[in-house]
Write an enzyme that holds these catalytic residues in place. Structure first.
Site, PDB file in Angstrom:
ATOM      1  CE  LYS A 138      -2.985  -1.868   2.972  1.00 11.80           C
ATOM      2  NZ  LYS A 138      -4.019  -2.145   3.896  1.00 11.80           N
ATOM      3  CE1 TYR A 189      -8.862  -3.779   2.504  1.00 12.76           C
ATOM      4  CE2 TYR A 189      -8.213  -0.491   1.707  1.00 12.76           C
ATOM      5  CZ  TYR A 189      -7.872  -2.130   2.022  1.00 12.76           C
ATOM      6  OH  TYR A 189      -6.432  -2.216   2.360  1.00 12.76           O
ATOM      7  CG  PHE A 201     -11.962   1.333   9.627  1.00 17.27           C
ATOM      8  CD1 PHE A 201     -11.522   0.326   8.428  1.00 17.27           C
ATOM      9  CD2 PHE A 201     -12.981   1.324  10.170  1.00 17.27           C
ATOM     10  CE1 PHE A 201     -11.803  -0.360   7.642  1.00 17.27           C
ATOM     11  CE2 PHE A 201     -13.204  -0.589  10.151  1.00 17.27           C
ATOM     12  CZ  PHE A 201     -12.757  -1.417   9.156  1.00 17.27           C
ATOM     13  NE  ARG A 212      -5.236 -12.488   5.989  1.00 18.94           N
ATOM     14  CZ  ARG A 212      -5.457 -11.544   6.037  1.00 18.94           C
ATOM     15  NH1 ARG A 212      -5.674 -10.449   4.719  1.00 18.94           N
ATOM     16  NH2 ARG A 212      -6.826 -11.580   7.073  1.00 18.94           N
ATOM     17  CG  ASN A 251      -2.050  -2.515   8.019  1.00 19.27           C
ATOM     18  OD1 ASN A 251      -2.418  -1.412   6.559  1.00 19.27           O
ATOM     19  ND2 ASN A 251      -3.154  -3.573   8.246  1.00 19.27           N
ATOM     20  CG  HIS A 287      -4.806  -6.677   0.658  1.00 18.00           C
ATOM     21  ND1 HIS A 287      -6.174  -6.637   1.079  1.00 18.00           N
ATOM     22  CD2 HIS A 287      -5.569  -7.264  -0.566  1.00 18.00           C
ATOM     23  CE1 HIS A 287      -7.139  -7.680   1.193  1.00 18.00           C
ATOM     24  NE2 HIS A 287      -6.939  -8.390  -0.131  1.00 18.00           N
ATOM     25  CD  GLU A 295      -8.931  -9.406  -2.078  1.00 14.83           C
ATOM     26  OE1 GLU A 295      -7.818  -9.179  -2.119  1.00 14.83           O
ATOM     27  OE2 GLU A 295      -9.912  -9.296  -0.895  1.00 14.83           O
TER      28      GLU A 295
HETATM   29  P1  DAT Z   1      -6.636  -6.872   6.678  1.00 14.78           P
HETATM   30  O1  DAT Z   1      -5.613  -6.130   6.216  1.00 14.78           O
HETATM   31  O2  DAT Z   1      -5.658  -7.799   8.152  1.00 14.78           O
HETATM   32  O3  DAT Z   1      -7.248  -8.066   6.153  1.00 14.78           O
HETATM   33  P2  DAT Z   1      -9.510  -5.681   7.555  1.00 14.78           P
HETATM   34  O4  DAT Z   1      -9.424  -6.463   6.215  1.00 14.78           O
HETATM   35  O5  DAT Z   1      -9.996  -6.636   8.399  1.00 14.78           O
HETATM   36  O6  DAT Z   1      -7.407  -6.199   7.683  1.00 14.78           O
HETATM   37  O7  DAT Z   1      -9.349  -4.516   7.364  1.00 14.78           O
HETATM   38  C1  DAT Z   1      -8.930  -3.734   6.237  1.00 14.78           C
HETATM   39  C2  DAT Z   1      -7.804  -2.745   5.936  1.00 14.78           C
HETATM   40  O8  DAT Z   1      -8.243  -1.617   6.792  1.00 14.78           O
HETATM   41  C3  DAT Z   1      -7.190  -2.389   7.594  1.00 14.78           C
HETATM   42  O9  DAT Z   1      -5.483  -3.303   6.756  1.00 14.78           O
HETATM   43  C4  DAT Z   1      -6.022  -1.274   8.108  1.00 14.78           C
HETATM   44  C5  DAT Z   1      -8.533  -0.837   7.956  1.00 14.78           C
HETATM   45  N1  DAT Z   1      -8.397  -1.153   9.139  1.00 14.78           N
HETATM   46  C6  DAT Z   1      -9.087  -2.498  10.009  1.00 14.78           C
HETATM   47  N2  DAT Z   1      -9.736  -1.938  10.746  1.00 14.78           N
HETATM   48  C7  DAT Z   1      -9.500  -0.637  11.611  1.00 14.78           C
HETATM   49  C8  DAT Z   1      -9.794  -0.067  11.730  1.00 14.78           C
HETATM   50  N3  DAT Z   1     -10.886  -0.033  13.851  1.00 14.78           N
HETATM   51  N4  DAT Z   1      -9.061   1.298  11.653  1.00 14.78           N
HETATM   52  C9  DAT Z   1      -8.987   1.978  10.841  1.00 14.78           C
HETATM   53  N5  DAT Z   1      -8.337   1.209   9.564  1.00 14.78           N
HETATM   54  C10 DAT Z   1      -8.898   0.010  10.130  1.00 14.78           C
HETATM   55 MG    MG Z   2      -9.012  -7.665   4.921  1.00 12.85          MG
END
Ligand code: DAT
Ligand code: MG
Length: 148
Positions: A9, A49, A57, A85, A112, A115, A126
């Site tokens: 990202k 997303y 968020f 993962r 973070n 992805h 995807e």
């Molecule tokens: P991942 O990237 O580990 O699959 P996810 O699919 O639950 O995580 O969420 C997608 C992205 O959204 C994640 O990389 C960062 C952001 N995100 C998730 N939970 C969040 C939160 N509580 N506050 C802010 N950003 C968040």
């Molecule tokens: Mg995810």
């Protein structure tokens, strides 16, 4: 052989961590079958997303993903989806274990770095969202027998 979508990202590109992260996937024994630098549009970010639409968020996440170039990749290998993962670590960088990409390199939840598709079904969708079929290169590595 599974394929999975990996996105480095905009924070990974800006922080010049692309080489460090790619090296981890290569060393694990995965094979890079597609890559390109993408300036994601809002439409692409929304599709990517979509599962998070409506969450508090969500808008911030879209702004982040469209804030600069993303390095999109497809990695292939045995159990590639879950292997990636595991290498990535849990979502919150502050909680991700050392040795994982997020655990070693990130401390934020949103920023973070990376992805990775979370299921084989989502990986197929995807990969199609980010790449055309012609962009995926099918080939074998000469050391494949040693890697398995
Ligand atoms: P991942 O990237 O580990 O699959 P996810 O699919 O639950 O995580 O969420 C997608 C992205 O959204 C994640 O990389 C960062 C952001 N995100 C998730 N939970 C969040 C939160 N509580 N506050 C802010 N950003 C968040
Ligand atoms: Mg995810």
């Amino acid at each position: 052989m599974q394929q999975t979508l990996i996105l480095l990202k905009p924070d990974a590109v800006q922080r010049r961590l692309v080489g460090n992260i790619i090296e981890r996937f290569e060393k694990k024994g995965l094979r890079l079958v597609a890559t390109k630098l993408v300036q994601a549009s809002t439409a692409l970010a929304e599709k990517h997303y979509a599962v998070h639409a409506g969450k508090p968020f969500y808008q911030s996440l879209l702004d982040f993903l469209t804030s600069g170039p993303t390095l999109a990749m497809v990695w292939e290998g045995r159990e590639a989806v879950s292997v990636c993962r595991t290498l990535i670590g849990s979502t919150d960088g502050a909680k991700a274990p050392p040795g994982t990409i997020r655990g070693d390199l990130a401390i934020s939840v949103q920023n973070n770095l990376i992805h990775g598709s979370d299921s084989l079904e989502n990986a197929l969708q995807e990969v199609q969202l980010w790449f055309n079929k012609e962009e995926l290169i099918s080939f074998s590595c000469t050391d494949q027998n040693w890697i398995g």
